[in-house]
Each structure stands twice: as C-alpha cells, then as structure tokens.
Design a protein around this motif. Structure first.
Motif, PDB file in Angstrom:
ATOM      1  N   GLU A 163       1.201  -1.197   0.227  1.00 53.47           N
ATOM      2  CA  GLU A 163       0.110  -0.225  -0.212  1.00 53.47           C
ATOM      3  C   GLU A 163       1.046   1.371   0.097  1.00 53.47           C
ATOM      4  O   GLU A 163       0.437   2.307  -0.676  1.00 53.47           O
ATOM      5  CB  GLU A 163      -1.059   0.276   0.916  1.00 53.47           C
ATOM      6  CG  GLU A 163      -1.735   0.793   1.111  1.00 53.47           C
ATOM      7  CD  GLU A 163      -2.689   0.985   2.568  1.00 53.47           C
ATOM      8  OE1 GLU A 163      -3.172   1.567   2.825  1.00 53.47           O
ATOM      9  OE2 GLU A 163      -3.827  -0.053   2.724  1.00 53.47           O
ATOM     10  N   ALA A 164       2.008   1.340   1.067  1.00 51.10           N
ATOM     11  CA  ALA A 164       2.812   2.399   0.654  1.00 51.10           C
ATOM     12  C   ALA A 164       3.375   2.642  -0.431  1.00 51.10           C
ATOM     13  O   ALA A 164       4.089   3.954  -0.722  1.00 51.10           O
ATOM     14  CB  ALA A 164       3.531   2.273   2.109  1.00 51.10           C
ATOM     15  N   GLU A 165       3.984   1.485  -1.013  1.00 52.37           N
ATOM     16  CA  GLU A 165       4.247   1.546  -2.404  1.00 52.37           C
ATOM     17  C   GLU A 165       3.404   2.110  -3.512  1.00 52.37           C
ATOM     18  O   GLU A 165       3.846   2.947  -4.659  1.00 52.37           O
ATOM     19  CB  GLU A 165       4.790  -0.088  -3.108  1.00 52.37           C
ATOM     20  CG  GLU A 165       5.907  -0.265  -4.004  1.00 52.37           C
ATOM     21  CD  GLU A 165       7.409   1.169  -3.930  1.00 52.37           C
ATOM     22  OE1 GLU A 165       8.016   1.226  -4.912  1.00 52.37           O
ATOM     23  OE2 GLU A 165       7.910   0.831  -3.379  1.00 52.37           O
ATOM     24  N   MET A 166       2.154   1.824  -3.694  1.00 55.37           N
ATOM     25  CA  MET A 166       1.293   2.059  -4.657  1.00 55.37           C
ATOM     26  C   MET A 166       1.034   3.868  -3.968  1.00 55.37           C
ATOM     27  O   MET A 166       1.241   4.017  -5.282  1.00 55.37           O
ATOM     28  CB  MET A 166      -0.017   1.031  -4.620  1.00 55.37           C
ATOM     29  CG  MET A 166      -0.056   0.201  -4.443  1.00 55.37           C
ATOM     30  SD  MET A 166      -1.367  -0.632  -4.785  1.00 55.37           S
ATOM     31  CE  MET A 166      -1.397  -1.097  -3.112  1.00 55.37           C
ATOM     32  N   ARG A 167       1.322   4.214  -2.967  1.00 57.00           N
ATOM     33  CA  ARG A 167       1.087   5.688  -2.569  1.00 57.00           C
ATOM     34  C   ARG A 167       2.347   6.455  -3.532  1.00 57.00           C
ATOM     35  O   ARG A 167       2.065   7.740  -3.805  1.00 57.00           O
ATOM     36  CB  ARG A 167       0.821   5.986  -0.950  1.00 57.00           C
ATOM     37  CG  ARG A 167      -0.465   5.811  -0.133  1.00 57.00           C
ATOM     38  CD  ARG A 167      -0.598   6.254   0.622  1.00 57.00           C
ATOM     39  NE  ARG A 167       1.013   5.169   1.862  1.00 57.00           N
ATOM     40  CZ  ARG A 167      -0.007   4.533   2.483  1.00 57.00           C
ATOM     41  NH1 ARG A 167      -0.851   4.028   2.382  1.00 57.00           N
ATOM     42  NH2 ARG A 167       1.386   3.951   3.259  1.00 57.00           N
ATOM     43  N   ASP A 168       3.350   5.911  -2.560  1.00 64.61           N
ATOM     44  CA  ASP A 168       4.353   6.459  -3.414  1.00 64.61           C
ATOM     45  C   ASP A 168       3.995   6.902  -4.642  1.00 64.61           C
ATOM     46  O   ASP A 168       4.564   7.520  -5.449  1.00 64.61           O
ATOM     47  CB  ASP A 168       5.997   5.503  -3.216  1.00 64.61           C
ATOM     48  CG  ASP A 168       6.839   6.441  -3.188  1.00 64.61           C
ATOM     49  OD1 ASP A 168       7.429   7.521  -3.255  1.00 64.61           O
ATOM     50  OD2 ASP A 168       7.963   5.971  -4.447  1.00 64.61           O
TER      51      ASP A 168
ATOM     52  N   THR B 197       4.778  10.732  -6.457  1.00 67.07           N
ATOM     53  CA  THR B 197       5.361  10.048  -8.449  1.00 67.07           C
ATOM     54  C   THR B 197       4.755  10.438  -9.205  1.00 67.07           C
ATOM     55  O   THR B 197       5.471  12.186 -10.281  1.00 67.07           O
ATOM     56  CB  THR B 197       5.916   9.390  -8.090  1.00 67.07           C
ATOM     57  OG1 THR B 197       7.001   9.209  -6.574  1.00 67.07           O
ATOM     58  CG2 THR B 197       7.401  10.011  -8.805  1.00 67.07           C
ATOM     59  N   ALA B 198       3.911  10.619  -9.510  1.00 69.93           N
ATOM     60  CA  ALA B 198       3.163  10.696 -11.299  1.00 69.93           C
ATOM     61  C   ALA B 198       2.636  12.193 -10.767  1.00 69.93           C
ATOM     62  O   ALA B 198       3.257  11.891 -12.318  1.00 69.93           O
ATOM     63  CB  ALA B 198       1.770   9.335 -11.291  1.00 69.93           C
ATOM     64  N   VAL B 199       1.747  11.828  -9.924  1.00 68.40           N
ATOM     65  CA  VAL B 199       0.944  13.149 -10.216  1.00 68.40           C
ATOM     66  C   VAL B 199       1.975  14.590  -9.714  1.00 68.40           C
ATOM     67  O   VAL B 199       0.580  15.372  -9.503  1.00 68.40           O
ATOM     68  CB  VAL B 199      -0.278  12.984  -9.597  1.00 68.40           C
ATOM     69  CG1 VAL B 199      -0.977  11.942  -9.665  1.00 68.40           C
ATOM     70  CG2 VAL B 199      -0.179  12.512  -8.177  1.00 68.40           C
TER      71      VAL B 199
ATOM     72  N   PRO C  85       5.776  14.859  -9.334  1.00 67.18           N
ATOM     73  CA  PRO C  85       6.745  15.023 -10.040  1.00 67.18           C
ATOM     74  C   PRO C  85       7.638  16.619  -9.120  1.00 67.18           C
ATOM     75  O   PRO C  85       6.664  17.321  -9.427  1.00 67.18           O
ATOM     76  CB  PRO C  85       7.121  15.395 -11.456  1.00 67.18           C
ATOM     77  CG  PRO C  85       5.708  15.971 -11.875  1.00 67.18           C
ATOM     78  CD  PRO C  85       4.168  15.522 -10.754  1.00 67.18           C
ATOM     79  N   GLU C  86       8.656  15.829  -9.016  1.00 71.64           N
ATOM     80  CA  GLU C  86       9.521  17.012  -8.412  1.00 71.64           C
ATOM     81  C   GLU C  86       9.994  18.095  -9.946  1.00 71.64           C
ATOM     82  O   GLU C  86       9.815  19.019  -9.393  1.00 71.64           O
ATOM     83  CB  GLU C  86      11.009  16.665  -7.761  1.00 71.64           C
ATOM     84  CG  GLU C  86      10.202  15.362  -6.852  1.00 71.64           C
ATOM     85  CD  GLU C  86      12.239  14.688  -6.038  1.00 71.64           C
ATOM     86  OE1 GLU C  86      13.101  15.759  -6.303  1.00 71.64           O
ATOM     87  OE2 GLU C  86      11.859  14.090  -5.691  1.00 71.64           O
ATOM     88  N   THR C  87      10.311  18.079 -10.374  1.00 68.38           N
ATOM     89  CA  THR C  87       9.865  18.920 -11.855  1.00 68.38           C
ATOM     90  C   THR C  87       8.977  19.693 -12.461  1.00 68.38           C
ATOM     91  O   THR C  87       9.631  20.301 -13.328  1.00 68.38           O
ATOM     92  CB  THR C  87      10.758  17.536 -12.968  1.00 68.38           C
ATOM     93  OG1 THR C  87       9.877  17.339 -13.582  1.00 68.38           O
ATOM     94  CG2 THR C  87      12.326  17.349 -12.355  1.00 68.38           C
ATOM     95  N   ARG C  88       7.691  19.466 -11.447  1.00 68.08           N
ATOM     96  CA  ARG C  88       6.714  20.208 -11.889  1.00 68.08           C
ATOM     97  C   ARG C  88       6.915  21.609 -11.758  1.00 68.08           C
ATOM     98  O   ARG C  88       7.628  21.801 -11.102  1.00 68.08           O
ATOM     99  CB  ARG C  88       5.596  20.174 -10.932  1.00 68.08           C
ATOM    100  CG  ARG C  88       5.370  20.744  -9.409  1.00 68.08           C
ATOM    101  CD  ARG C  88       4.298  19.505  -8.945  1.00 68.08           C
ATOM    102  NE  ARG C  88       3.657  20.730  -8.068  1.00 68.08           N
ATOM    103  CZ  ARG C  88       4.560  20.409  -6.939  1.00 68.08           C
ATOM    104  NH1 ARG C  88       5.070  18.545  -6.622  1.00 68.08           N
ATOM    105  NH2 ARG C  88       4.562  20.248  -5.623  1.00 68.08           N
ATOM    106  N   LEU C  89       6.230  22.010 -12.900  1.00 69.31           N
ATOM    107  CA  LEU C  89       6.009  24.127 -13.215  1.00 69.31           C
ATOM    108  C   LEU C  89       6.102  24.786 -11.543  1.00 69.31           C
ATOM    109  O   LEU C  89       4.231  24.449 -11.574  1.00 69.31           O
ATOM    110  CB  LEU C  89       5.463  24.725 -13.898  1.00 69.31           C
ATOM    111  CG  LEU C  89       5.834  26.203 -14.282  1.00 69.31           C
ATOM    112  CD1 LEU C  89       7.070  26.756 -13.855  1.00 69.31           C
ATOM    113  CD2 LEU C  89       5.223  26.485 -15.419  1.00 69.31           C
TER     114      LEU C  89
END
Length: 84
Positions: free
Chosen positions: A29-34, A38-40, A42-46
């Motif tokens: 469950e924690a893996e799915m949350r991560d 990450t998908a929605v 991302p660190e590179t988002r504007l």
C-alpha cells in the motif's frame, strides 16, 4: 483521508508491486501511494511562483521596482454588473 480501490489489477502486476515494495522496505500500500504521488506530483513540475521569481531575477527587478507599481494600481472595488 480519501481511499482508492483499484479493480481488475492483474496478478502479475500485483506480484510486481509486492516485490517492488519489499525492495524498498515498505508495504504494498505504501509503495502504491509513492508511485501515485510521484506520477501526479513530480519534483520537476512547474511552480508558478518560483518561475515568476526566477524571471524577475533574470530581468534584474528588485522589490523597489515592484513597490513602484503599487501607487499606480487602482484599488477601487469593482462595481457589480447590473442586468436591469
């Protein structure tokens, strides 16, 4: 906190998730949350504020330049529209 149910997940995908979670030392469950985070998000988002601040720095604008606009700004409340 909201909950999400994922239906019709293949056995192979579920096994792969379990393996991936074990590799990262966390629950499935924690893996799915991560993965979803990450998908929605991302660190590179504007980030608009960061982009505007960076643009201002490149143009050489200072706080004094921005403050110069304040007196010129019309602070009169907008009049509501009338449909009569």
């Amino acid at each position: 906190m909201p909950a999400v149910t994922i239906r019709n997940l293949s056995e192979a995908t579920h096994r792969a998730l379990k393996v991936r979670a074990a590799q990262h030392g966390r629950s499935t469950e924690a893996e799915m949350r991560d993965i979803l985070e990450t998908a929605v998000r991302p660190e590179t988002r504007l980030r608009l504020g960061t982009a505007l601040a960076e643009r201002s720095r490149r143009l050489g604008l200072t706080n004094e330049d921005i403050d110069a606009f304040s007196p010129a700004r019309d602070r009169t409340p907008a009049e509501p529209m009338s449909f009569e």
